[in-house]
Design an enzyme around this catalytic site. Structure first.
Site, PDB file in Angstrom:
ATOM      1  N   LYS A  66       6.232   5.208   6.335  1.00  0.00           N
ATOM      2  CA  LYS A  66       6.637   5.396   4.933  1.00  0.00           C
ATOM      3  C   LYS A  66       6.385   6.852   4.529  1.00  0.00           C
ATOM      4  CE  LYS A  66       5.484   3.412   0.409  1.00  0.00           C
ATOM      5  NZ  LYS A  66       4.652   2.349  -0.232  1.00  0.00           N
TER       6      LYS A  66
ATOM      7  N   GLU B 236      11.359 -11.335   0.618  1.00  0.00           N
ATOM      8  CA  GLU B 236      10.291 -10.774  -0.221  1.00  0.00           C
ATOM      9  C   GLU B 236      10.332 -11.358  -1.631  1.00  0.00           C
ATOM     10  OE1 GLU B 236       8.941  -6.483   0.149  1.00  0.00           O
ATOM     11  OE2 GLU B 236       9.945  -6.423  -1.808  1.00  0.00           O
TER      12      GLU B 236
ATOM     13  N   GLU C 249       2.101  -8.127   1.461  1.00  0.00           N
ATOM     14  CA  GLU C 249       2.502  -6.721   1.559  1.00  0.00           C
ATOM     15  C   GLU C 249       2.013  -5.924   0.350  1.00  0.00           C
ATOM     16  OE1 GLU C 249       6.875  -6.358   2.165  1.00  0.00           O
ATOM     17  OE2 GLU C 249       6.834  -8.449   1.552  1.00  0.00           O
ATOM     18  N   SER C 250       1.759  -4.641   0.583  1.00  0.00           N
ATOM     19  CA  SER C 250       1.556  -3.646  -0.482  1.00  0.00           C
ATOM     20  C   SER C 250       0.137  -3.608  -1.038  1.00  0.00           C
ATOM     21  CB  SER C 250       2.533  -3.846  -1.655  1.00  0.00           C
ATOM     22  OG  SER C 250       3.870  -3.763  -1.222  1.00  0.00           O
TER      23      SER C 250
ATOM     24  N   ASN D 189       4.841  -9.904  -2.085  1.00  0.00           N
ATOM     25  CA  ASN D 189       4.645  -8.495  -2.426  1.00  0.00           C
ATOM     26  C   ASN D 189       3.659  -8.355  -3.583  1.00  0.00           C
ATOM     27  OD1 ASN D 189       4.864  -5.761  -2.594  1.00  0.00           O
ATOM     28  ND2 ASN D 189       7.092  -5.713  -2.751  1.00  0.00           N
TER      29      ASN D 189
ATOM     30  N   LYS E  77      13.098  -2.279   6.637  1.00  0.00           N
ATOM     31  CA  LYS E  77      12.943  -2.444   5.199  1.00  0.00           C
ATOM     32  C   LYS E  77      13.930  -1.539   4.475  1.00  0.00           C
ATOM     33  CE  LYS E  77       8.613  -4.295   3.679  1.00  0.00           C
ATOM     34  NZ  LYS E  77       7.785  -4.244   2.468  1.00  0.00           N
TER      35      LYS E  77
ATOM     36  N   GLU F 153       3.517   0.241   8.447  1.00  0.00           N
ATOM     37  CA  GLU F 153       4.807   0.729   7.936  1.00  0.00           C
ATOM     38  C   GLU F 153       4.898   2.245   8.015  1.00  0.00           C
ATOM     39  OE1 GLU F 153       6.293   0.509   3.561  1.00  0.00           O
ATOM     40  OE2 GLU F 153       7.300  -1.070   4.696  1.00  0.00           O
TER      41      GLU F 153
HETATM   42  O1  LIG Z   1       6.083   1.748  -2.320  1.00  0.00           O
HETATM   43  C1  LIG Z   1       6.556   1.733  -3.470  1.00  0.00           C
HETATM   44  O2  LIG Z   1       6.086   2.410  -4.397  1.00  0.00           O
HETATM   45  C2  LIG Z   1       7.761   0.896  -3.786  1.00  0.00           C
HETATM   46  C3  LIG Z   1       8.340   0.980  -5.058  1.00  0.00           C
HETATM   47  C4  LIG Z   1       9.470   0.220  -5.346  1.00  0.00           C
HETATM   48  C5  LIG Z   1      10.013  -0.632  -4.396  1.00  0.00           C
HETATM   49  C6  LIG Z   1       9.440  -0.736  -3.115  1.00  0.00           C
HETATM   50  C7  LIG Z   1       8.316   0.023  -2.823  1.00  0.00           C
HETATM   51  N1  LIG Z   1       7.734  -0.032  -1.572  1.00  0.00           N
HETATM   52  C8  LIG Z   1       8.392  -0.624  -0.457  1.00  0.00           C
HETATM   53  C9  LIG Z   1       7.477  -1.411   0.401  1.00  0.00           C
HETATM   54  O3  LIG Z   1       7.906  -2.340   1.012  1.00  0.00           O
HETATM   55  C10 LIG Z   1       6.087  -0.886   0.590  1.00  0.00           C
HETATM   56  O4  LIG Z   1       6.247   0.403   1.113  1.00  0.00           O
HETATM   57  C11 LIG Z   1       5.263  -1.729   1.536  1.00  0.00           C
HETATM   58  O5  LIG Z   1       5.106  -3.024   0.996  1.00  0.00           O
HETATM   59  C12 LIG Z   1       3.901  -1.098   1.804  1.00  0.00           C
HETATM   60  O6  LIG Z   1       3.254  -0.896   0.573  1.00  0.00           O
HETATM   61  P1  LIG Z   1       1.950   0.066   0.532  1.00  0.00           P
HETATM   62  O7  LIG Z   1       1.017  -0.390   1.645  1.00  0.00           O
HETATM   63  O8  LIG Z   1       1.358  -0.154  -0.852  1.00  0.00           O
HETATM   64  O9  LIG Z   1       2.429   1.464   0.752  1.00  0.00           O
END
Ligand SMILES: O=C(O)c1ccccc1NCC(=O)[C@H](O)[C@H](O)COP(=O)(O)O
Length: 249
Positions: free
Chosen positions: A45, A150, A202-203, A172, A101, A43
């Site tokens: 970001k 999601e 994810e995340s 998520n 996204k 991603e």
């Molecule tokens: O990334 C955040 O803090 C966030 C907070 C609130 C709503 C969405 C959020 N993230 C969007 C995403 O989809 C994430 O960026 C994505 O799943 C990747 O997550 P990560 O690998 O933990 O950066």
């Protein structure tokens, strides 16, 4: 006001000023097929509601660096909290298929994803609710896009898994109300879903062993943002873990 309520209000204002999307000029790719047996979705970001992630990473540099190892890219297009931009979609597209996204409330945003060249679009169950999520997913499919629905809890996951069609669930780890991240929670939801529907996790993913866990539960892939933005070279370890798992499962 909780975060999702703030988001809804912001998106409604944004949509009121949103120009029409460009006519699509980029090929449409089957996003699920692009993941193969198990793929890493990297991603782009730049920021999040928790603050700046990384501003000195140019999008094209990120996409070029990760192309040999990532199966697809996710781009955040929400401009306030994430410093996103629709233009990241066509920047990523020459390298790999793209998931847009954003906080999608309306069909117009799916048309925007289509016009800018996305192959998949995120629909957040908790943001729009069951009926609207189904309506948006069906519209995305009608345009040829893969809806990534999601979910961040088991109840919504089990319900969305019954929809059929070409949807893919995005489990998520991040609770969108509290913003707390629990990879364990996501794994428990994945265990409950096995075989019912294609899903990604994810995340909060930053370690090869997390990739291995998701892969051994027959996820279609994992989506990684922060960890790869901060250390793109991590993709090699994550890809190795993915290949090792697929060869053994
Ligand atoms: O990334 C955040 O803090 C966030 C907070 C609130 C709503 C969405 C959020 N993230 C969007 C995403 O989809 C994430 O960026 C994505 O799943 C990747 O997550 P990560 O690998 O933990 O950066």
């Amino acid at each position: 006001m909780d975060f999702l309520a703030q988001v809804k209000k912001a998106v409604e204002l944004r949509l009121a000023t949103e120009p029409s999307p460009p006519a699509r000029s980029l090929p449409l790719v089957d996003f699920s097929k692009a993941l193969g047996e198990f793929g890493i979705i990297a991603e782009y970001k730049r920021a999040s509601p928790r603050g700046v992630v990384r501003l000195d990473m140019q999008p094209w540099a990120y996409f070029a660096m990760l192309q040999p190892y990532a199966a697809a890219f996710s781009v955040l297009t929400e401009p306030f909290w994430f410093l996103g931009d629709y233009r990241f979609i066509p920047m990523a597209k020459p390298f790999k298929p793209v998931l847009m996204k954003d906080f999608v409330l309306d069909k117009r945003q799916i048309e925007i994803a289509y016009g800018y060249g996305a192959d998949a679009v995120l629909i957040i169950y908790r943001l729009v609710g069951r009926e609207k999520a189904m309506e948006l997913a069906e519209y995305a499919q009608r345009l040829g896009l893969t809806p990534v629905v999601e979910v961040d809890n088991l109840q919504d996951a089990k319900e969305a898994a019954t929809w059929g069609g070409k949807i893919m669930l995005g489990i998520n780890s991040r609770d969108l109300a509290t913003l707390e991240v629990s990879f364990h929670k996501a794994i428990e939801i994945a265990k409950a879903l096995r075989g019912d529907v294609d899903f990604i996790i994810e995340s909060g993913i930053s370690k090869p062993e997390e990739v291995e866990k998701a892969c051994m539960l027959y996820a279609k892939g994992v989506l990684v943002g922060t960890a790869l933005m901060k250390n793109p070279a991590l993709i090699k370890e994550l890809r190795h873990a993915a290949e090792s798992c697929v060869s053994r499962r």
